[in-house]
Design a protein around this motif. Structure first.
Motif, PDB file in Angstrom:
ATOM      1  N   ASP A   1     115.020  28.745  73.703  1.00 12.40           N
ATOM      2  CA  ASP A   1     116.555  29.250  72.724  1.00 12.40           C
ATOM      3  C   ASP A   1     117.496  28.803  73.068  1.00 12.40           C
ATOM      4  O   ASP A   1     118.920  28.687  72.023  1.00 12.40           O
ATOM      5  CB  ASP A   1     116.390  30.152  74.019  1.00 12.40           C
ATOM      6  N   GLY A   2     117.869  27.523  74.307  1.00 11.34           N
ATOM      7  CA  GLY A   2     118.446  26.529  73.664  1.00 11.34           C
ATOM      8  C   GLY A   2     119.974  27.453  74.877  1.00 11.34           C
ATOM      9  O   GLY A   2     121.293  27.152  74.921  1.00 11.34           O
ATOM     10  N   ARG A   3     119.782  27.681  75.886  1.00 15.93           N
ATOM     11  CA  ARG A   3     120.322  28.059  76.769  1.00 15.93           C
ATOM     12  C   ARG A   3     119.934  27.350  78.531  1.00 15.93           C
ATOM     13  O   ARG A   3     119.319  26.629  77.833  1.00 15.93           O
ATOM     14  CB  ARG A   3     120.556  29.777  77.653  1.00 15.93           C
ATOM     15  N   LYS A   4     120.688  27.351  79.160  1.00 15.87           N
ATOM     16  CA  LYS A   4     120.464  26.322  80.189  1.00 15.87           C
ATOM     17  C   LYS A   4     119.594  26.702  81.818  1.00 15.87           C
ATOM     18  O   LYS A   4     120.385  28.165  82.245  1.00 15.87           O
ATOM     19  CB  LYS A   4     121.626  24.965  80.927  1.00 15.87           C
ATOM     20  N   PRO A   5     118.657  26.768  82.185  1.00 21.22           N
ATOM     21  CA  PRO A   5     117.995  28.395  83.380  1.00 21.22           C
ATOM     22  C   PRO A   5     118.806  26.913  83.937  1.00 21.22           C
ATOM     23  O   PRO A   5     118.986  25.905  84.135  1.00 21.22           O
ATOM     24  CB  PRO A   5     116.281  27.486  82.605  1.00 21.22           C
ATOM     25  N   GLU A   6     118.506  27.633  85.404  1.00 21.88           N
ATOM     26  CA  GLU A   6     119.439  27.361  87.069  1.00 21.88           C
ATOM     27  C   GLU A   6     118.589  26.039  86.949  1.00 21.88           C
ATOM     28  O   GLU A   6     116.488  25.895  87.038  1.00 21.88           O
ATOM     29  CB  GLU A   6     119.310  28.317  87.773  1.00 21.88           C
ATOM     30  N   ARG A   7     118.636  24.951  88.242  1.00 30.96           N
ATOM     31  CA  ARG A   7     118.308  23.286  88.183  1.00 30.96           C
ATOM     32  C   ARG A   7     116.914  24.571  89.675  1.00 30.96           C
ATOM     33  O   ARG A   7     116.335  23.709  89.570  1.00 30.96           O
ATOM     34  CB  ARG A   7     118.891  22.960  88.700  1.00 30.96           C
ATOM     35  N   VAL A   8     117.880  24.895  90.403  1.00 26.19           N
ATOM     36  CA  VAL A   8     117.107  25.217  91.611  1.00 26.19           C
ATOM     37  C   VAL A   8     116.746  26.720  91.420  1.00 26.19           C
ATOM     38  O   VAL A   8     118.098  27.711  92.189  1.00 26.19           O
ATOM     39  CB  VAL A   8     116.853  24.684  92.551  1.00 26.19           C
ATOM     40  N   ILE A   9     115.114  27.449  91.828  1.00 25.97           N
ATOM     41  CA  ILE A   9     115.808  28.672  92.029  1.00 25.97           C
ATOM     42  C   ILE A   9     114.743  28.946  93.422  1.00 25.97           C
ATOM     43  O   ILE A   9     112.795  28.450  93.053  1.00 25.97           O
ATOM     44  CB  ILE A   9     114.810  29.770  90.813  1.00 25.97           C
ATOM     45  N   LYS A  10     115.321  29.621  94.222  1.00 23.96           N
ATOM     46  CA  LYS A  10     114.609  29.773  95.612  1.00 23.96           C
ATOM     47  C   LYS A  10     114.152  31.507  96.146  1.00 23.96           C
ATOM     48  O   LYS A  10     114.749  32.159  95.754  1.00 23.96           O
ATOM     49  CB  LYS A  10     115.352  29.204  96.592  1.00 23.96           C
ATOM     50  N   ILE A  11     112.768  31.766  95.945  1.00 20.16           N
ATOM     51  CA  ILE A  11     112.466  32.548  96.198  1.00 20.16           C
ATOM     52  C   ILE A  11     112.344  33.267  97.229  1.00 20.16           C
ATOM     53  O   ILE A  11     111.080  31.992  98.303  1.00 20.16           O
ATOM     54  CB  ILE A  11     110.997  33.333  95.540  1.00 20.16           C
ATOM     55  N   PRO A  12     113.068  33.767  98.258  1.00 20.17           N
ATOM     56  CA  PRO A  12     112.869  34.146  99.682  1.00 20.17           C
ATOM     57  C   PRO A  12     111.437  34.490 100.044  1.00 20.17           C
ATOM     58  O   PRO A  12     110.624  35.663  98.996  1.00 20.17           O
ATOM     59  CB  PRO A  12     113.862  34.885 100.182  1.00 20.17           C
ATOM     60  N   ALA A  13     110.627  34.284 100.535  1.00 21.47           N
ATOM     61  CA  ALA A  13     109.206  34.428 102.376  1.00 21.47           C
ATOM     62  C   ALA A  13     109.754  36.157 102.623  1.00 21.47           C
ATOM     63  O   ALA A  13     110.574  36.584 103.296  1.00 21.47           O
ATOM     64  CB  ALA A  13     108.591  33.053 102.456  1.00 21.47           C
ATOM     65  N   LYS A  14     109.047  36.890 102.905  1.00 23.41           N
ATOM     66  CA  LYS A  14     108.302  37.535 103.510  1.00 23.41           C
ATOM     67  C   LYS A  14     107.666  37.893 105.011  1.00 23.41           C
ATOM     68  O   LYS A  14     106.509  37.717 104.695  1.00 23.41           O
ATOM     69  CB  LYS A  14     108.541  38.758 102.853  1.00 23.41           C
ATOM     70  N   LEU A  15     107.752  38.620 106.091  1.00 18.78           N
ATOM     71  CA  LEU A  15     106.841  38.246 107.026  1.00 18.78           C
ATOM     72  C   LEU A  15     105.925  39.147 106.395  1.00 18.78           C
ATOM     73  O   LEU A  15     106.484  40.430 106.565  1.00 18.78           O
ATOM     74  CB  LEU A  15     107.263  38.249 109.013  1.00 18.78           C
ATOM     75  N   TYR A  16     104.858  39.079 106.797  1.00 20.59           N
ATOM     76  CA  TYR A  16     103.801  40.079 106.298  1.00 20.59           C
ATOM     77  C   TYR A  16     102.096  40.169 107.967  1.00 20.59           C
ATOM     78  O   TYR A  16     101.970  39.100 108.292  1.00 20.59           O
ATOM     79  CB  TYR A  16     102.912  39.429 105.685  1.00 20.59           C
TER      80      TYR A  16
END
Lengths: 457, 321
Positions: free
Chosen positions: B294-309
């Motif tokens: 689309d011509g926009r700049k996505p974030e360079r690093v995206i971190k998704i937190p883990a969760k204990l199960y």
């Protein structure tokens, strides 16, 4: 005798025919719209623009990375020759282009044409997407900035053709198979002597790791000179050759079956590679180390492909024009008869295994050069790919017959099938099935050929 | 004789045609833009979920995704990326088989101007340009694994085995986070120390992890717990323990939370998992691709937190009913 000769010709053409048919098939299967980025296309776009407005102000947009840079340069030169003004050449990400265009609008600079490659025009603001407005579309920008209002996008004419049968893709395929094919030369010789060498995959890793280790410790690491690197490569190759010779000695002197002996060497070499590189990778950061694996020197042909061609020519001469070549066939045909007629059977066998090890080392160094590190996991399962290439190429596992050029064709067939299936979107699991069928078909062909010979001679 | 040769030739033609049909892809009449995804290893369900979600998301936006199996070999992945470049795909998504070697392949895509996105595993070489990288917060997840370990054996302490996958940067971070929590615990509890007695390669798969564990428990019958860097590895460890008759006495902490792993937690085979969200990772990756196009700049690093199960979570999980 004459009949056998004729039949050989036919069977050689048989595999070649399969290769050509595969090419033809994938050429058709990958038939689609092509968007050229050639100099010719650039001149066509320049001509189109200058014929409409000979003093047009043009913004050029190509994709980043340098692949479309020649197009941009040719386009710029042609436009300026025709009297047009090139405002800028933008070759960044779609976001960069959007920013450039916006800036031009804010500066109130008139843009008559945006000349772009198809790929550049398919992204970002130039993307034709109806029903979408705002900052990220050309109409949106044109509404806000009147100086852009007249800007028309011009892209080269597209045409329908195959993506498969292009120079770039054919070289790509040859490059993919180069290291497998290089080992397959050695394997062909081994199989002609009725042997087998399972250690080649591990020796690849061993060569890569030892060479990388030597460059890091003795060659001067990141500051290694070309001569230093070559010495280290020769060292790695020498070790692989020694391993091969070791197999040969074990097989001839102690009559250990080749299968078992090379199975042992396979584990030893892999284990040693992991021991030398306990943290999985030894990086080679020396400048120029990538020359062998990922650069092209002559006619734009990748260096591994060049090396592969040279080695195949050499091996073909060895097998067809020299005494040693005839000895190798003789040993495979009937070792006892060969020995009685004065062929130094043991030395021939040791030579063949040493050569096979050496060539596996060459393949390992190509990989190390390509990836910039010595990885002890290189070549896992490679031995099977190599044997498959040899078998598909028409060499009989029973020994005594086989042709070097057949192996080259066999290797290419495998590469074409894999690459073609990747490009037509055939799933991974189906690829394995097809690959298995291919091997069976090749062996079946070999059997039918033999039966045909038996009945007629 | 001539007849024979003719038959042979015809046969060759026939075989090749058959092969061709077997490998026949659909003719690309309609020009749907294509995105290529080369996975690390499709024998791990985790990457299948990423692939399937990418496919589903892409279809919504008029794209097609080709998913191929890197088979855990840098060489295979290199060829696949070359083929994507030849095919002129819109974007390439990679879960590298080898965080370092993949750089050579990515540089080729950079040169061709094709944007590269990495998911789950990063490329550690800075000379390769990545538009955006999505991953689980592996360091944080590793700490959670450490917390679970302390919860399980913190009061008694004992020997711990780590099944590692040192080629993957993500796993290195998991182990770093894990080790930090364990060391912090040991600093406070002199009497119930958790000793990381060995770190062995588990290949991130069931087979190698089983082998490593089996070899280790031979000489270490007092093993208290295992931290495996993913679920296949944890399940491999369990298989080895079961073979040695030690499955009751050794606590396993895994990572991932894929279905087989969750089921194992429910069955009490694995004590706990920091779980990842592969579907979410795929959705965010697709989002980044669309942003880029689309011509926009996505974030360079995206971190998704883990969760204990834990087992309690597994008992309530509708996915396991």
């Amino acid at each position: 005798m004459k009949k056998i000769f004729q039949s050989r010709i036919v069977s050689e053409f048989g595999t070649l025919l399969v290769l050509l048919l595969l090419f033809a098939y994938f050429t058709v299967a990958t038939w689609r719209v092509i968007h050229p980025v050639t100099d010719e296309a650039a001149r066509e776009v320049a001509g189109k623009i200058s014929s409409q407005n000979s003093s047009a102000r043009v913004l050029i947009a190509v994709r980043g990375g340098g692949g479309e840079q020649p197009f941009a340069e040719e386009l710029k030169a042609s436009l300026e020759q025709a009297g047009c003004h090139v405002i800028a050449v933008e070759s960044g990400s779609p976001a960069d282009f959007s920013a450039t265009l916006q800036k031009l609008g804010e500066q109130n600079q008139t843009v008559h044409f945006i000349a772009a490659t198809f790929e550049a025009s398919a992204n970002g603001v130039l993307r034709p997407e109806p029903g979408k407005a705002g900052d990220h579309t050309l109409p949106g920008l044109q509404q806000r900035h009147p100086s852009l209002a007249g800007a028309t996008v011009v892209v080269p004419e597209s045409y329908e053709s195959s993506q498969f049968l292009t120079r770039g893709n054919v070289l790509n395929i040859a490059n993919h198979i180069s290291y497998t094919a290089i080992i397959a030369i050695g394997m062909t010789l081994v199989i002609i002597t009725a042997g087998i060498d399972l250690s080649v995959g591990s020796l690849m890793a061993f060569a890569a790791v030892t060479t990388a280790w030597m460059i890091e410790h003795w060659g001067g690491a990141a500051d290694a000179t070309a001569i230093g690197m070559i010495c280290c490569c020769v060292g790695g190759l020498g070790l692989c050759g020694l391993f091969g010779a070791f197999s040969g000695v074990m097989i001839t002197a102690f009559r250990i079956p080749a299968f078992i002996c090379t199975l042992g060497v396979m584990m030893i070499a892999r284990g040693l590679a992991h021991t030398i590189a306990p943290r999985e990778n030894i990086s080679v950061d020396a400048a120029g180390f990538d020359w062998l694996g990922s650069q092209s020197t002559l006619f734009g042909v990748p260096n591994p492909v060049m090396l592969m061609i040279l080695l195949f020519i050499g091996a073909h001469i060895l097998m067809t024009r020299t005494t040693l070549g005839r000895y190798i066939y003789a040993v495979g045909g009937n070792a006892e008869a060969a020995r009685l007629s004065g062929v130094p059977v043991k030395w021939v066998l040791i030579f063949v295994y040493a050569l096979c090890g050496l060539l596996a080392g060459v393949a390992g160094i190509i990989n190390a050069s390509l990836f910039g590190n010595g990885n002890p996991r290189f070549g896992e399962g490679e031995e099977l790919q190599v044997i498959a290439a040899v078998v598909v190429g028409g060499t009989s596992l029973a020994g005594g017959e086989g042709r070097i050029l057949g192996t080259l064709i066999g290797a290419l067939i495998i590469a074409v099938i894999y690459s073609g299936m990747n490009q037509t979107g055939v799933g991974e699991h189906m690829q394995k099935v097809v690959f298995g069928l291919l091997i069976l078909a090749a062996v079946l062909l070999d059997q039918l050929k033999k039966r045909g010979l038996k009945q007629t001679t | 004789m001539i007849m024979k040769q003719f038959i042979q030739l015809t046969y060759a033609v026939l075989v090749s045609t058959l092969i061709s049909c077997g490998g026949g892809g659909e003719n690309a009449e309609v020009e749907t833009p294509v995105i290529g995804y080369t996975t690390k290893d499709l024998s791990n369900p985790f990457f299948n979920i990423i692939g399937d979600t990418l496919k589903a998301e892409a279809t919504k936006h008029g794209y097609e995704v080709i998913v191929v199996d890197g088979g855990d070999r840098a060489e295979t992945q290199d060829k696949q990326i070359d083929d994507f470049i030849s095919r002129k795909v819109k974007a390439i998504v990679v879960s590298p088989c080898d965080s370092k070697s993949v750089a050579a392949s990515i540089r080729k895509a950079n040169k061709a101007g094709i944007p590269v996105f990495t998911v789950d595993l990063a490329c550690t070489d800075e000379t390769a340009e990545i538009v955006s990288h999505v991953e689980t917060d592996n360091y944080g997840g590793g700490k959670l694994a450490g917390d679970a370990m302390v919860k399980a054996i913190g009061t008694v302490g004992g020997k711990v085995l780590i099944l590692h996958l040192a080629t993957a940067d993500s796993c290195v971070q998991r182990v770093t986070g894990f080790t930090e929590v364990i060391e912090a615990h040991n600093a406070k509890n002199g009497s119930a120390k958790i000793v990381i007695s060995e770190t062995l390669p588990g290949g991130g798969n069931q087979q190698d992890s089983k082998k490593s564990t089996a070899a280790f428990v031979q000489g270490n019958k007092d093993l208290r717990a295992i931290f495996a860097i993913n679920d296949p590895s944890a399940l491999g460890a369990y298989a080895a323990l079961k073979q040695a008759g030690m499955e009751g006495g050794v606590t396993i902490v895994g990572f991932d939370g894929e279905k087989a792993g969750k089921q194992a937690i429910k069955d009490g085979k694995i004590f706990a998992d920091p779980i990842q969200y592969p579907d979410e990772m795929a959705r965010i990756t697709m989002d980044s691709i669309l942003k880029y196009i689309d011509g926009r700049k996505p974030e360079r690093v995206i971190k998704i937190p883990a969760k204990l199960y834990y087992k309690e979570d597994a008992d309530k999980d509708p996915e396991l009913k």
